[in-house]
Design a protein around this motif. Structure first.
Motif, mmCIF file in Angstrom:
data_model
loop_
_atom_site.group_PDB
_atom_site.id
_atom_site.type_symbol
_atom_site.label_atom_id
_atom_site.label_comp_id
_atom_site.label_asym_id
_atom_site.label_seq_id
_atom_site.Cartn_x
_atom_site.Cartn_y
_atom_site.Cartn_z
ATOM 1 N N VAL A 144 -23.185 24.402 1.649
ATOM 2 C CA VAL A 144 -24.527 24.483 2.031
ATOM 3 C C VAL A 144 -24.216 24.114 3.162
ATOM 4 O O VAL A 144 -23.893 23.084 3.876
ATOM 5 N N GLN A 145 -25.245 24.522 4.321
ATOM 6 C CA GLN A 145 -25.876 24.334 5.649
ATOM 7 C C GLN A 145 -25.803 22.886 6.025
ATOM 8 O O GLN A 145 -26.435 22.345 4.881
ATOM 9 N N THR A 146 -24.777 21.684 6.624
ATOM 10 C CA THR A 146 -25.692 20.461 6.584
ATOM 11 C C THR A 146 -26.712 19.690 8.071
ATOM 12 O O THR A 146 -27.527 19.905 7.835
ATOM 13 N N GLN A 147 -26.433 20.493 9.057
ATOM 14 C CA GLN A 147 -26.608 19.796 10.349
ATOM 15 C C GLN A 147 -25.390 21.007 11.547
ATOM 16 O O GLN A 147 -24.557 21.467 10.695
ATOM 17 N N LEU A 163 -9.745 23.302 4.483
ATOM 18 C CA LEU A 163 -10.880 21.713 5.428
ATOM 19 C C LEU A 163 -10.792 20.772 4.746
ATOM 20 O O LEU A 163 -11.017 21.338 2.492
ATOM 21 N N ASP A 164 -11.272 20.182 4.745
ATOM 22 C CA ASP A 164 -12.086 18.870 3.967
ATOM 23 C C ASP A 164 -13.959 19.351 3.538
ATOM 24 O O ASP A 164 -14.241 20.472 3.815
ATOM 25 N N ASP A 165 -13.859 18.860 2.492
ATOM 26 C CA ASP A 165 -15.251 18.872 1.890
ATOM 27 C C ASP A 165 -16.311 19.539 3.340
ATOM 28 O O ASP A 165 -17.361 20.165 3.088
ATOM 29 N N LEU A 166 -16.579 18.384 4.203
ATOM 30 C CA LEU A 166 -17.465 18.853 5.268
ATOM 31 C C LEU A 166 -16.770 19.124 6.488
ATOM 32 O O LEU A 166 -16.042 19.011 6.464
#
Length: 109
Positions: A71-74, A16-19
């Motif tokens: 890390v969690q973003t949103q 998957l992509d970085d995000l």
């Protein structure tokens, strides 16, 4: 997770992509490890909402297994395995490739 291993989840995340979000990991792991995924999903057969319960447990497992590498973003809204839009966790990779963490001393396998 009983049937889906950290190595299987890492393989999915690394494609998957970085995000990325929890639904994307589910879909990738489902494609890569269909039998194990089905067995894991069947563990929730008696739940009132099997997909939601599985998804919550899967996301928690991803988050705790790869803590420090992601890390969690949103919370984001994306299509779940049932084809419906629902809120789920988004993460950002902090490393190029995630890897299976080494067992902690005293931890049970």
């Amino acid at each position: 997770m009983q049937f889906l291993t950290a190595q299987m989840m890492a393989a999915g995340i690394n494609q998957l992509d970085d995000l990325f979000d929890a639904h994307a990991v589910e879909k990738r792991v489902l494609r890569l490890h269909t039998n194990e995924f089905a067995q894991e999903l069947m563990r929730y057969a008696t739940s009132t909402d099997q997909l939601r319960q599985f998804s919550a447990a899967f996301a928690k497992s991803v988050d705790s297994t790869f803590n420090g590498q992601i890390v969690q973003t949103q919370k984001v809204n994306s299509e779940n395995l049932g084809g419906e839009l629902s809120m789920n966790q988004e993460w950002r990779k902090t490393t190029t490739l995630v890897s299976v963490p080494a067992p902690q001393p005293g931890a049970t396998p």
